[in-house]
Write a protein that holds these residues in place. Structure first.
Motif, PDB file in Angstrom:
ATOM      1  N   ASN A  49      58.280  -6.152 -33.252  1.00 26.50           N
ATOM      2  CA  ASN A  49      58.551  -7.247 -32.188  1.00 26.50           C
ATOM      3  C   ASN A  49      57.751  -6.382 -30.670  1.00 26.50           C
ATOM      4  N   ILE A  50      57.264  -4.729 -31.031  1.00 33.00           N
ATOM      5  CA  ILE A  50      56.363  -4.835 -29.853  1.00 33.00           C
ATOM      6  C   ILE A  50      54.514  -5.035 -30.172  1.00 33.00           C
ATOM      7  N   SER A  51      53.801  -5.710 -29.126  1.00 28.76           N
ATOM      8  CA  SER A  51      52.852  -6.188 -29.054  1.00 28.76           C
ATOM      9  C   SER A  51      51.368  -5.143 -28.982  1.00 28.76           C
ATOM     10  N   LEU A  52      52.110  -4.552 -28.094  1.00 30.04           N
ATOM     11  CA  LEU A  52      51.069  -2.851 -28.135  1.00 30.04           C
ATOM     12  C   LEU A  52      51.490  -1.998 -27.032  1.00 30.04           C
ATOM     13  N   PRO A  81      48.439  -2.505 -31.385  1.00 34.16           N
ATOM     14  CA  PRO A  81      47.457  -1.817 -30.885  1.00 34.16           C
ATOM     15  C   PRO A  81      47.155  -0.610 -29.894  1.00 34.16           C
ATOM     16  N   VAL A  82      46.491   0.539 -29.241  1.00 36.38           N
ATOM     17  CA  VAL A  82      47.427   1.284 -28.582  1.00 36.38           C
ATOM     18  C   VAL A  82      45.971   1.272 -27.679  1.00 36.38           C
ATOM     19  N   ILE A  83      46.700   1.321 -26.319  1.00 38.14           N
ATOM     20  CA  ILE A  83      45.625   2.158 -25.533  1.00 38.14           C
ATOM     21  C   ILE A  83      45.994   3.221 -24.735  1.00 38.14           C
ATOM     22  N   VAL A  84      45.229   4.154 -24.596  1.00 36.39           N
ATOM     23  CA  VAL A  84      45.296   5.413 -24.099  1.00 36.39           C
ATOM     24  C   VAL A  84      44.959   5.810 -22.885  1.00 36.39           C
ATOM     25  N   ALA A  85      45.260   6.824 -22.405  1.00 35.86           N
ATOM     26  CA  ALA A  85      45.543   7.025 -20.640  1.00 35.86           C
ATOM     27  C   ALA A  85      44.606   8.163 -20.584  1.00 35.86           C
ATOM     28  N   THR A  86      43.496   9.063 -20.036  1.00 34.41           N
ATOM     29  CA  THR A  86      42.668  10.052 -20.052  1.00 34.41           C
ATOM     30  C   THR A  86      42.154  10.058 -18.825  1.00 34.41           C
ATOM     31  N   GLN A  87      42.540  11.321 -18.197  1.00 36.03           N
ATOM     32  CA  GLN A  87      41.953  11.583 -17.120  1.00 36.03           C
ATOM     33  C   GLN A  87      40.326  10.866 -16.646  1.00 36.03           C
ATOM     34  N   ASN A  88      40.448  10.408 -15.389  1.00 35.15           N
ATOM     35  CA  ASN A  88      39.554   9.851 -14.585  1.00 35.15           C
ATOM     36  C   ASN A  88      37.956  11.111 -15.312  1.00 35.15           C
ATOM     37  N   ASP A  89      36.666   9.976 -15.933  1.00 36.44           N
ATOM     38  CA  ASP A  89      35.584  10.672 -15.824  1.00 36.44           C
ATOM     39  C   ASP A  89      36.159  11.827 -17.494  1.00 36.44           C
ATOM     40  N   ASP A 104      41.634   1.272 -27.042  1.00 38.27           N
ATOM     41  CA  ASP A 104      40.844   1.338 -26.110  1.00 38.27           C
ATOM     42  C   ASP A 104      41.376   2.612 -24.810  1.00 38.27           C
ATOM     43  N   PHE A 105      41.623   2.327 -23.909  1.00 30.64           N
ATOM     44  CA  PHE A 105      41.801   3.608 -23.243  1.00 30.64           C
ATOM     45  C   PHE A 105      41.931   3.287 -21.369  1.00 30.64           C
ATOM     46  N   VAL A 106      42.077   3.751 -21.237  1.00 30.36           N
ATOM     47  CA  VAL A 106      42.399   3.207 -19.062  1.00 30.36           C
ATOM     48  C   VAL A 106      42.774   4.761 -18.399  1.00 30.36           C
ATOM     49  N   ALA A 107      41.727   4.333 -17.549  1.00 27.06           N
ATOM     50  CA  ALA A 107      41.527   6.129 -16.689  1.00 27.06           C
ATOM     51  C   ALA A 107      42.819   6.317 -15.841  1.00 27.06           C
ATOM     52  N   LYS A 108      43.655   8.202 -15.703  1.00 26.67           N
ATOM     53  CA  LYS A 108      44.056   7.897 -14.391  1.00 26.67           C
ATOM     54  C   LYS A 108      43.479   8.456 -13.174  1.00 26.67           C
ATOM     55  N   PRO A 109      43.887   7.767 -12.075  1.00 21.91           N
ATOM     56  CA  PRO A 109      45.154   7.412 -11.412  1.00 21.91           C
ATOM     57  C   PRO A 109      45.200   4.865 -12.149  1.00 21.91           C
ATOM     58  N   LEU A 116      46.278  -4.893 -15.925  1.00 20.71           N
ATOM     59  CA  LEU A 116      46.973  -5.957 -16.805  1.00 20.71           C
ATOM     60  C   LEU A 116      45.620  -6.976 -17.484  1.00 20.71           C
ATOM     61  N   HIS A 117      44.910  -6.321 -17.558  1.00 17.85           N
ATOM     62  CA  HIS A 117      43.496  -7.255 -17.902  1.00 17.85           C
ATOM     63  C   HIS A 117      43.232  -7.251 -19.337  1.00 17.85           C
ATOM     64  N   ARG A 118      43.261  -5.861 -18.923  1.00 20.31           N
ATOM     65  CA  ARG A 118      42.808  -5.039 -20.773  1.00 20.31           C
ATOM     66  C   ARG A 118      44.279  -4.913 -21.648  1.00 20.31           C
ATOM     67  N   VAL A 119      45.353  -4.828 -21.686  1.00 20.85           N
ATOM     68  CA  VAL A 119      46.541  -5.047 -21.961  1.00 20.85           C
ATOM     69  C   VAL A 119      46.397  -6.196 -22.859  1.00 20.85           C
ATOM     70  N   ALA A 120      46.301  -7.281 -21.552  1.00 25.30           N
ATOM     71  CA  ALA A 120      46.172  -9.323 -21.819  1.00 25.30           C
ATOM     72  C   ALA A 120      44.802  -8.922 -22.884  1.00 25.30           C
ATOM     73  N   SER A 121      43.874  -8.932 -22.787  1.00 21.37           N
ATOM     74  CA  SER A 121      42.690  -8.836 -23.652  1.00 21.37           C
ATOM     75  C   SER A 121      42.938  -8.587 -25.092  1.00 21.37           C
ATOM     76  N   ILE A 122      43.875  -6.938 -25.501  1.00 19.42           N
ATOM     77  CA  ILE A 122      43.820  -7.117 -26.559  1.00 19.42           C
ATOM     78  C   ILE A 122      45.324  -7.387 -27.252  1.00 19.42           C
ATOM     79  N   ILE A 123      46.294  -7.258 -26.698  1.00 20.72           N
ATOM     80  CA  ILE A 123      47.525  -8.151 -27.555  1.00 20.72           C
ATOM     81  C   ILE A 123      46.614 -10.295 -27.619  1.00 20.72           C
TER      82      ILE A 123
END
Length: 875
Positions: A49-52, A81-89, A104-109, A116-123
């Protein structure tokens, strides 16, 4: 409403986790995990059932990298698919995450819009990839789908123009029979085994795909040779993998010399090679060669020419005479088609007819033949030649054409011919293909007055039971059957049996292909009615047949008899014409007798007497309301209560009077014809009434079919409720039986669904034999049956009925490894409650019966009859 996508957030920091949930929850359903180990537990329950997954890298217990490694090594969850949260830069974290399999990855904060954009795109990308994957691969075998196989082959051929390739296509012999006998699951397992063998043997050297149910295709680099032993060994492997015996897979090879040929054509040519060796023992592979190529080119040339040939009337009608065997008298003809091509000359029907049957052109050609035949008959009638009937072929494709009846009737009207002048030949094999639909269509044609011939009888496998259901007038014995049977000793009884069968069924018999005097005499001895063949005459053009017709007339000094005159007189539907005016009856009989056997009576009592004798044969009643003894209105009322003519249409006649017409229609007449009227006016009303009656019967059949269980022929749930709506108080008291076949699921699982179906059918037959015809029997589910027994006054008799049926079913000799019994719950019904309420009561009694009752048959009764609570069950 579309369900929300589910996202798994894996983050040890509670504040970050709450922040991500707040961002995502308006659009997604969010599951949470504090570390990688906990996330794996969530995936174990929710992986489908899990999409991301949104994943933090730095976590206690199990960090993100370890989680990613485990995820990507597990095929059941690796595609999430997995989006990883990383420290900025932090470029190093990003590179490491991607190398471990992150999407894919997204930066903190966290920035909400970015997430939302990356989640929707990858799904969206994942869902599109899943759709593409479904398009690319066959779900059952895992090989390429047909469309993607074609695409990959084109790419491969373009990418390697110097490489030599061949196309291999396979076909499993009698695959449909395997499905029918062993079941679809066994058939599917066989297909999987073939795919496994192909992948093992060929995938390294080529591209493989599944074209259709049991057809596979492979593009391979050309080997030095194709060995029969290699394919025999591959066939043995398939039998071993599928745990079967005697499965035969045939292969066809198309050597690709012209890479511009479409992939579809390559596969078609390889399959053409397969068809050439179909049924040949110990031959497993064949190549497409010049012989097949020339045949294909020839077929293409015929296909390219056929439309123009029809427009230019290159197709001509030949007639083969039919003779009455008792006196060798000419009685009719069979219409055959010949193709006189301006360049090729006369073409053999054996060459173009099978091709036209495959490509569908046969329908146009048949309609052309019918039209030309009717035009010839009309021309002969106008010239004063003796009237004869002509047989024409009706192919399978014609029968499935919804315009068949309309075209035939329109053609006959155009040339002013009666339906009995046109005999319709339908091959025996066509009846066995889809008997329900064919019988319904042919029955309509026969009702309209056409004479129906079963062509090639003896070449197929009609069961006697099916033959008894078919709407037929004539059996036409197959040529090869005649030649074989007449060559046997005279004490061989097959021909005699067929003649006896035909007499019992009131059918005439025609033998075709009679070539010798000995064959003729043998047929004469066995009682055959008509013959045709080279012994008498070959097929000839229409003008030559005219000469034969007139010559025969001069030699015998008789007019040529129309064999349909005798056949049609016997086979015509009966019409009852009731009118006291003798001159009126004579005038109307003239036009009505063209299509009906007309029975004329002059008083009301004679109508009722005639019904006693001919009720099963009467198809239409024309009833004068001026009749006496008893009066016409009284007779009309009596007819409404005669079950045997309930579906017979009635045309009432009488003086023009609106009130009389309204009275007749209200009583139940289908139409009213005011007097005086002409014979043609009445004939038009008869045709309209019959057409409406055919439509009503079609609607009735459709309703009955929708209300019947396919396997047993009993009512289904819909039919049960429909019939119960018509129950009347005088049917009460009723007994409602709810039967359940115990252990049926076990039978299906251990012995196969076919064995289970046999038991279901056996039980349905027992139901019919143990209950009256007026009782209502239905199948509600896989193993549940309902019987509503009318006028069931005695509870003891009702209980005995249920016990006797259960005992009878138990005594049937089944496989004792899986014993099968019947339980029954019974409820008495006085129609003051609904059917649903009674089913609840019967179900309650059934549960008691299953709980240990000795005879497995229990009766539910109201508590106030027994004085012990709200409900009681009597055993």
């Amino acid at each position: 409403m579309v369900s929300q996508k589910i996202i798994l957030v894996v983050e040890d920091n509670e504040i970050n986790r709450a922040m991500l949930c707040a961002i995502l929850e308006p659009e997604y359903k969010v599951l949470e995990a504090e570390n990688g180990l906990e996330a794996l537990k969530v995936l174990n329950d929710q992986k489908d059932n899990i999409s991301l997954i949104l994943l933090d890298i730095v976590m206690p217990v199990m960090d993100g990298y370890t989680f990613l490694s485990i995820l990507k090594n597990d095929p059941s969850i690796s595609s999430i698919p997995v989006i990883v949260a990383t420290q900025n830069d932090n470029e190093a974290d990003e590179v490491a995450a991607l190398s471990h399999g992150a999407t894919d990855f997204v930066a903190k904060p966290y920035r909400p819009q970015i997430i939302l954009h990356r989640v929707a795109s990858i799904i969206s990308l994942r869902e599109n990839a899943a759709m593409v994957n479904q398009f690319r691969y066959d779900r059952l075998t895992g090989l390429y789908s047909k469309e993607f196989f074609y695409r990959r082959v084109r790419e491969e051929l373009q990418a390697h123009p110097e490489q030599e390739y061949d196309m291999l296509c396979s076909n499993i012999e009698n695959f449909k029979l395997i499905n029918d006998i062993l079941g679809v699951p066994a058939g599917d397992q066989l297909l999987v085994s073939v795919a496994e063998m192909i992948q093992e043997k060929i995938t390294e050297y080529g591209i493989c795909g599944r074209l259709s149910a049991d057809q596979f295709a492979c593009l391979i680099r050309r080997p030095p040779a194709y060995s029969q032993d290699y394919f025999i060994h591959a066939n043995s492997e398939i039998n071993t993998l599928a745990n079967m015996q005697n499965v035969v897979v045939k292969w066809g090879v198309y050597v690709i010399r012209d890479k511009q040929v479409s992939v579809e054509q390559m596969c078609d040519r390889a399959l053409l090679a397969v068809r050439r060796i179909k049924g040949q023992y110990n031959i497993y592979v064949a190549a497409y060669d010049d012989t097949l190529r020339n045949k294909l080119l020839r077929e293409q040339a015929i296909t390219d020419s056929m439309e123009a040939a029809l427009e230019e009337k290159q197709f001509v009608i030949y007639l083969q005479p039919k003779f009455q065997i008792k006196d060798d008298q000419l009685v009719g003809a069979e219409a055959l088609v010949r193709w006189n091509h301006p360049k090729w000359g006369f073409q053999s029907p054996a060459e173009f007819i099978p091709l036209f049957e495959r490509n569908g052109f046969i329908t146009k050609l048949d309609q052309y033949v019918w039209d030309q035949t009717c035009a010839t008959l009309r021309r002969w009638d106008e010239a004063g030649y003796p009237q004869i009937s002509v047989s024409v072929n009706v192919s399978r494709a014609d029968i499935y054409n919804s315009d068949l009846i309309e075209f035939l009737t329109r053609t006959l009207t155009k040339y002013e011919l009666q339906p009995s002048r046109l005999h319709l030949e339908i091959t025996e094999s066509a009846y066995t293909e889809n008997p329900g639909q064919i019988i319904a269509t042919v029955q309509q044609l026969r009702t309209l007055g056409f004479v129906i011939e079963m062509d090639d009888f003896g070449s197929g496998y009609s069961s006697l039971n099916m033959l008894n259901q078919l709407p037929l007038d004539i059996l036409k014995l197959d040529m090869k059957f005649i030649q074989n049977e007449t060559a046997k000793p005279t004490n061989q009884g097959i021909l005699r049996f067929i003649m006896s069968l035909a007499r019992w069924m009131n059918l005439s018999v025609i033998a075709e292909g009679v070539e010798t005097r000995e064959q003729l005499e043998r047929l004469r001895e066995t009682g055959c009615d008509y013959v045709q063949g080279y012994y008498f005459a070959r097929p000839m053009p229409c003008d030559e047949f005219e000469k034969l017709l007139l010559q025969h007339q001069k030699q015998t000094g008789k007019t040529v008899q129309d064999d349909s005159a005798r056949i049609a007189d016997q086979q015509k539907p009966m019409l009852l014409l009731a009118d006291g005016d003798v001159r009126y009856c004579q005038a109307m009989r003239g036009i009505l007798s063209q299509q009906y056997q007309v029975q004329c009576v002059s008083d009301g009592q004679s109508v009722l007497t005639c019904l006693d004798t001919y009720a099963s044969q009467i198809r239409l009643i024309i009833l004068s309301l001026d009749l006496k003894e008893p009066a016409g209105i009284e007779v009309l009322q009596k007819l409404q209560h005669r079950i045997e003519v309930r579906d017979v249409p009635i045309i009432a006649t009488g003086c023009w009077d609106e009130q009389l017409e309204e009275t007749a229609l209200n009583i139940g007449a289908d139409d009213f014809a005011g007097k005086p009227h002409t014979p043609m006016s009445l004939w038009k009303r008869v045709q309209r009434t019959q057409s409406l009656n055919v439509l009503r019967r079609q609607e009735q059949l459709l309703r009955e079919e929708a209300n019947r269980d396919d396997l047993t022929g009993l009512l289904n749930r819909r039919g049960l409720y429909a019939v119960c709506q018509s129950l009347r108080q005088d049917d009460a008291p009723l007994a409602l039986f709810l039967f359940d076949l115990d252990n049926l699921k076990k039978v299906n699982n251990q012995l196969g669904r076919e064995q289970g179906d046999q038991r279901i059918c056996q039980f349905s037959r027992l139901l019919r034999s143990h209950f009256r015809q007026s009782d209502i029997a239905a199948r509600l589910g896989q193993d549940e049956f309902i019987v509503i027994m009318k006028k069931a006054a005695y509870k003891e008799a009702v209980l005995k009925k249920g016990r006797d049926l259960s005992q009878a079913f138990t005594e049937v000799k089944w496989n004792q490894d899986v014993p099968l019994t019947v339980s029954a719950g019974i409820a008495m019904w006085d129609l003051s409650e609904t059917l649903d309420e009674m089913l609840v009561r019967a179900d309650s009694a059934l549960k008691w019966a299953k709980s240990g009752c000795q005879n497995r048959c229990c009766l539910w009764e109201e508590a106030n009859l027994w004085g012990i609570g709200n409900k009681h069950v009597k055993m």
